[in-house]
Structures are given as C-alpha cells and as structure tokens.
Design a protein around this motif. Structure first.
Motif, PDB file in Angstrom:
ATOM      1  N   HIS A   1       3.512   6.151 -13.214  1.00  0.00           N
ATOM      2  CA  HIS A   1       2.886   6.532 -14.051  1.00  0.00           C
ATOM      3  C   HIS A   1       1.145   6.245 -13.684  1.00  0.00           C
ATOM      4  CE1 HIS A   1       0.226   7.909 -16.956  1.00  0.00           C
ATOM      5  NE2 HIS A   1       0.333   8.209 -18.320  1.00  0.00           N
ATOM      6  N   ALA A   2       1.142   5.247 -13.492  1.00  0.00           N
ATOM      7  CA  ALA A   2       0.073   4.068 -12.298  1.00  0.00           C
ATOM      8  C   ALA A   2      -0.131   4.736 -10.530  1.00  0.00           C
ATOM      9  CB  ALA A   2       0.439   2.526 -12.290  1.00  0.00           C
ATOM     10  N   LEU A   3       0.756   4.658  -9.936  1.00  0.00           N
ATOM     11  CA  LEU A   3       0.946   5.596  -8.940  1.00  0.00           C
ATOM     12  C   LEU A   3       0.291   7.270  -8.801  1.00  0.00           C
ATOM     13  CD1 LEU A   3       3.969   4.214  -6.844  1.00  0.00           C
ATOM     14  CD2 LEU A   3       1.325   3.390  -6.386  1.00  0.00           C
ATOM     15  N   GLU A   4       1.221   7.861  -9.828  1.00  0.00           N
ATOM     16  CA  GLU A   4       0.734   9.512 -10.355  1.00  0.00           C
ATOM     17  C   GLU A   4      -1.461   8.961 -10.349  1.00  0.00           C
ATOM     18  OE1 GLU A   4       3.824  10.327 -12.686  1.00  0.00           O
ATOM     19  OE2 GLU A   4       5.178  10.648 -11.258  1.00  0.00           O
ATOM     20  N   SER A   5      -1.320   8.053 -11.218  1.00  0.00           N
ATOM     21  CA  SER A   5      -2.937   7.796 -11.969  1.00  0.00           C
ATOM     22  C   SER A   5      -3.998   7.827 -11.016  1.00  0.00           C
ATOM     23  CB  SER A   5      -2.428   7.304 -13.018  1.00  0.00           C
ATOM     24  OG  SER A   5      -2.123   8.163 -14.033  1.00  0.00           O
ATOM     25  N   ALA A   6      -3.688   7.118  -9.694  1.00  0.00           N
ATOM     26  CA  ALA A   6      -4.206   6.556  -8.288  1.00  0.00           C
ATOM     27  C   ALA A   6      -4.318   7.626  -7.510  1.00  0.00           C
ATOM     28  CB  ALA A   6      -3.576   5.504  -8.449  1.00  0.00           C
TER      29      ALA A   6
ATOM     30  N   GLN B   1       1.073  -1.082   0.044  1.00  0.00           N
ATOM     31  CA  GLN B   1      -0.253   0.202  -0.024  1.00  0.00           C
ATOM     32  C   GLN B   1       0.856   1.360   0.074  1.00  0.00           C
ATOM     33  OE1 GLN B   1      -2.247  -0.473   3.835  1.00  0.00           O
ATOM     34  NE2 GLN B   1      -0.775   0.549   5.218  1.00  0.00           N
ATOM     35  N   MET B   2       0.346   2.394  -0.381  1.00  0.00           N
ATOM     36  CA  MET B   2       0.922   3.618  -0.446  1.00  0.00           C
ATOM     37  C   MET B   2      -0.306   4.679  -0.083  1.00  0.00           C
ATOM     38  SD  MET B   2       2.693   5.788  -3.892  1.00  0.00           S
ATOM     39  CE  MET B   2       4.452   5.163  -3.359  1.00  0.00           C
ATOM     40  N   THR B   3      -0.033   5.019   0.920  1.00  0.00           N
ATOM     41  CA  THR B   3      -1.162   6.312   1.685  1.00  0.00           C
ATOM     42  C   THR B   3      -0.692   7.688   1.616  1.00  0.00           C
ATOM     43  OG1 THR B   3       0.362   5.991   3.925  1.00  0.00           O
ATOM     44  CG2 THR B   3      -1.291   4.271   3.720  1.00  0.00           C
ATOM     45  N   SER B   4      -0.284   7.744   0.193  1.00  0.00           N
ATOM     46  CA  SER B   4       0.005   9.264   0.963  1.00  0.00           C
ATOM     47  C   SER B   4       0.636   9.710  -0.711  1.00  0.00           C
ATOM     48  CB  SER B   4       1.088   9.964   1.396  1.00  0.00           C
ATOM     49  OG  SER B   4       1.237  11.283   1.449  1.00  0.00           O
TER      50      SER B   4
ATOM     51  N   GLY C   1     -12.095   5.520  -1.105  1.00  0.00           N
ATOM     52  CA  GLY C   1     -10.997   6.081  -1.565  1.00  0.00           C
ATOM     53  C   GLY C   1      -9.948   5.297  -1.752  1.00  0.00           C
ATOM     54  N   ASP C   2     -10.530   3.996  -1.630  1.00  0.00           N
ATOM     55  CA  ASP C   2      -8.988   2.884  -1.846  1.00  0.00           C
ATOM     56  C   ASP C   2      -9.235   2.722  -3.565  1.00  0.00           C
ATOM     57  OD1 ASP C   2      -8.784   2.679   0.636  1.00  0.00           O
ATOM     58  OD2 ASP C   2      -9.491   0.643   0.567  1.00  0.00           O
ATOM     59  N   VAL C   3      -7.465   2.734  -3.978  1.00  0.00           N
ATOM     60  CA  VAL C   3      -7.647   2.810  -5.643  1.00  0.00           C
ATOM     61  C   VAL C   3      -6.928   1.584  -6.290  1.00  0.00           C
ATOM     62  CG1 VAL C   3      -6.680   3.129  -7.786  1.00  0.00           C
ATOM     63  CG2 VAL C   3      -7.589   4.727  -6.386  1.00  0.00           C
ATOM     64  N   GLN C   4      -7.219   0.396  -6.528  1.00  0.00           N
ATOM     65  CA  GLN C   4      -6.307  -1.372  -6.783  1.00  0.00           C
ATOM     66  C   GLN C   4      -5.611  -1.111  -7.973  1.00  0.00           C
ATOM     67  OE1 GLN C   4      -8.472  -4.718  -6.525  1.00  0.00           O
ATOM     68  NE2 GLN C   4      -6.627  -5.232  -6.778  1.00  0.00           N
ATOM     69  N   ILE C   5      -4.124  -1.086  -8.007  1.00  0.00           N
ATOM     70  CA  ILE C   5      -4.096  -1.476  -9.391  1.00  0.00           C
ATOM     71  C   ILE C   5      -4.484  -2.918  -9.415  1.00  0.00           C
ATOM     72  CG2 ILE C   5      -1.601  -1.686 -10.565  1.00  0.00           C
ATOM     73  CD1 ILE C   5      -0.709   0.135  -8.309  1.00  0.00           C
ATOM     74  N   ALA C   6      -5.343  -2.686  -9.897  1.00  0.00           N
ATOM     75  CA  ALA C   6      -6.415  -4.477 -10.437  1.00  0.00           C
ATOM     76  C   ALA C   6      -5.012  -5.403 -11.420  1.00  0.00           C
ATOM     77  CB  ALA C   6      -7.360  -3.866 -10.745  1.00  0.00           C
ATOM     78  N   TYR C   7      -3.857  -4.472 -12.462  1.00  0.00           N
ATOM     79  CA  TYR C   7      -3.364  -5.824 -12.970  1.00  0.00           C
ATOM     80  C   TYR C   7      -2.515  -4.115 -13.468  1.00  0.00           C
ATOM     81  CZ  TYR C   7      -6.441  -8.942 -13.165  1.00  0.00           C
ATOM     82  OH  TYR C   7      -7.505 -10.126 -12.445  1.00  0.00           O
ATOM     83  N   PHE C   8      -0.555  -5.196 -13.483  1.00  0.00           N
ATOM     84  CA  PHE C   8      -0.011  -4.305 -14.286  1.00  0.00           C
ATOM     85  C   PHE C   8       1.056  -5.399 -14.883  1.00  0.00           C
ATOM     86  CE2 PHE C   8       4.244  -2.815 -13.122  1.00  0.00           C
ATOM     87  CZ  PHE C   8       4.328  -1.415 -13.740  1.00  0.00           C
TER      88      PHE C   8
ATOM     89  N   GLU D   1      -6.046   5.569  -0.350  1.00  0.00           N
ATOM     90  CA  GLU D   1      -5.225   4.895  -0.523  1.00  0.00           C
ATOM     91  C   GLU D   1      -4.511   4.133  -1.743  1.00  0.00           C
ATOM     92  OE1 GLU D   1      -4.326   1.605   3.247  1.00  0.00           O
ATOM     93  OE2 GLU D   1      -4.883   0.683   1.623  1.00  0.00           O
ATOM     94  N   VAL D   2      -3.206   3.416  -1.845  1.00  0.00           N
ATOM     95  CA  VAL D   2      -3.198   2.907  -3.407  1.00  0.00           C
ATOM     96  C   VAL D   2      -2.487   1.637  -2.431  1.00  0.00           C
ATOM     97  CG1 VAL D   2      -1.969   2.933  -5.644  1.00  0.00           C
ATOM     98  CG2 VAL D   2      -2.724   4.799  -4.903  1.00  0.00           C
ATOM     99  N   TRP D   3      -3.213   0.508  -3.588  1.00  0.00           N
ATOM    100  CA  TRP D   3      -2.630  -0.444  -2.940  1.00  0.00           C
ATOM    101  C   TRP D   3      -3.008  -1.477  -4.628  1.00  0.00           C
ATOM    102  CZ3 TRP D   3      -5.850  -5.445  -3.056  1.00  0.00           C
ATOM    103  CH2 TRP D   3      -6.818  -5.426  -3.057  1.00  0.00           C
ATOM    104  N   VAL D   4      -1.927  -2.873  -4.327  1.00  0.00           N
ATOM    105  CA  VAL D   4      -1.688  -3.588  -4.849  1.00  0.00           C
ATOM    106  C   VAL D   4      -1.679  -5.412  -4.200  1.00  0.00           C
ATOM    107  CG1 VAL D   4       0.682  -3.018  -5.495  1.00  0.00           C
ATOM    108  CG2 VAL D   4      -0.407  -3.989  -7.340  1.00  0.00           C
ATOM    109  N   HIS D   5      -1.416  -6.406  -4.586  1.00  0.00           N
ATOM    110  CA  HIS D   5      -0.696  -7.082  -4.436  1.00  0.00           C
ATOM    111  C   HIS D   5      -0.046  -8.104  -5.629  1.00  0.00           C
ATOM    112  CE1 HIS D   5      -3.760 -10.158  -6.410  1.00  0.00           C
ATOM    113  NE2 HIS D   5      -4.693  -9.073  -5.701  1.00  0.00           N
ATOM    114  N   THR D   6       0.712  -8.815  -5.098  1.00  0.00           N
ATOM    115  CA  THR D   6       1.876  -9.289  -5.992  1.00  0.00           C
ATOM    116  C   THR D   6       2.143 -10.502  -5.173  1.00  0.00           C
ATOM    117  OG1 THR D   6       3.760  -8.867  -7.443  1.00  0.00           O
ATOM    118  CG2 THR D   6       3.848  -8.323  -5.373  1.00  0.00           C
ATOM    119  N   CYS D   7       2.962 -11.321  -6.032  1.00  0.00           N
ATOM    120  CA  CYS D   7       3.132 -13.293  -5.407  1.00  0.00           C
ATOM    121  C   CYS D   7       4.076 -13.522  -5.454  1.00  0.00           C
ATOM    122  CB  CYS D   7       1.630 -14.256  -5.561  1.00  0.00           C
ATOM    123  SG  CYS D   7       1.507 -14.796  -7.320  1.00  0.00           S
ATOM    124  N   THR D   8       3.947 -14.706  -5.338  1.00  0.00           N
ATOM    125  CA  THR D   8       5.807 -15.080  -5.511  1.00  0.00           C
ATOM    126  C   THR D   8       6.133 -15.541  -7.684  1.00  0.00           C
ATOM    127  OG1 THR D   8       5.031 -17.164  -4.773  1.00  0.00           O
ATOM    128  CG2 THR D   8       7.177 -15.513  -3.431  1.00  0.00           C
TER     129      THR D   8
END
Length: 166
Positions: free
Chosen positions: A123-128, A13-16, A98-105, A136-143
């Motif tokens: 660019h994605a973070l600035e757009s969000a 996540q990013m909160t600011s 108010g959350d924005v998820q980076i759904a796919y990247f 808040e902007v958040w994303v999930h990734t995995c191994t």
C-alpha cells in the motif's frame, strides 16, 4: 543484538512502479489516509510503533517541531486498522526532484506476525508512486529494526543501494 554491536543501516530504493511485488490485503485490514493533519496523532503513532525498535529521537521534540514536521504538505500519513484498532502506519515524505521517502513504517506490537506488513508496504509503495510525478521511492532501515523488515522491503521489490555501519 547488544548495545556494543555496530548498527548497519540499509538504504533501499525502487525506481519504477512496475517493480512492486504486491501482497494481497488480509481480511479485516483497512488502510486509510489521515487527511486531517494532526501532529499529536503522528507523535502517538511514532511512539506506538517505534517503542519496541528504539525510535526515541523524535520523542523529545517540542510540540512546535512536531507540528512543523507532521502538518506539512510534503508529508502524508496512512494508518492500518484491524477491527477498529491501529495495526500500523506509514508516513510518506515528498522530496525535491521527485523522490518519495517512506519516512516511517511499521506495525503496532499486537499486530506483528499476522502477515500485515507485506500488504501495508505494498500500500505504501502504491501510494508513493501515485503521488505527483514520483521518480523514485526510498527507505532506510537498520539492524535495530524488526528482523523481518529488510526481507519485507526486498520481497516487495525494493533493492539495497547503500549500506553504512555506525
């Protein structure tokens, strides 16, 4: 990683917006929003970028489900181009509260390793952060993702707030 190895999922996540540690735009890379929504394009991007990382769950969806997903007001899609070819893309999903998820990247296979991921994530973070009243902007990734994915998210200023093992 073998099929038997457990998969670790990282939630970041990013909160600011002040937390963004941007990377400059590489020469010749342009990012444009796909302002005319077309679910078939989103499906193509998902397959192009995700095939190498085992993104397969959505490929079985019927057209109607793809259309409901991709053509909503809460979803926006940006595409990175290099010399007219698709270099990568991302989708942002605006969520309640108010959350924005980076759904796919991700990047298209031919463009991995050229230094485009850092700028595309910037660019994605600035757009969000510029979309409405983002908290808040958040994303999930995995191994199973590209080995550099987690490092890229962290390098741009995102922080892991939860991990899970499957």
């Amino acid at each position: 990683m073998s099929q038997k190895d457990p998969v670790t999922i990282y939630y970041l996540q990013m909160t600011s917006p002040e937390q963004i540690r941007g990377k400059p735009r590489p020469e010749g890379l342009e990012v444009m929003e796909a302002e005319v929504k077309e679910f078939r394009f989103n499906r193509y991007l998902y397959q192009l970028v995700g095939e190498a990382w085992q993104w397969a769950d959505r490929l079985k969806l019927p057209d109607a489900d793809w259309q409901r997903y991709a053509e909503r007001e809460q979803l926006r899609t940006w595409v990175a181009y290099h010399r007219g070819s698709i270099a990568g893309y991302y989708e942002l999903e605006q969520q309640a509260g108010g959350d924005v998820q980076i759904a796919y990247f991700g990047l298209a296979p031919k463009f991995i390793g050229r230094g485009y991921g850092g700028y595309l994530l910037t660019h994605a973070l600035e757009s969000a952060w510029s979309w409405g009243d983002t908290k808040e902007v958040w994303v999930h990734t995995c191994t199973l993702d590209h080995p550099g994915a987690l490092d890229n998210y962290r390098a741009r200023g995102m922080e892991v707030y939860r991990t899970e093992r499957e």
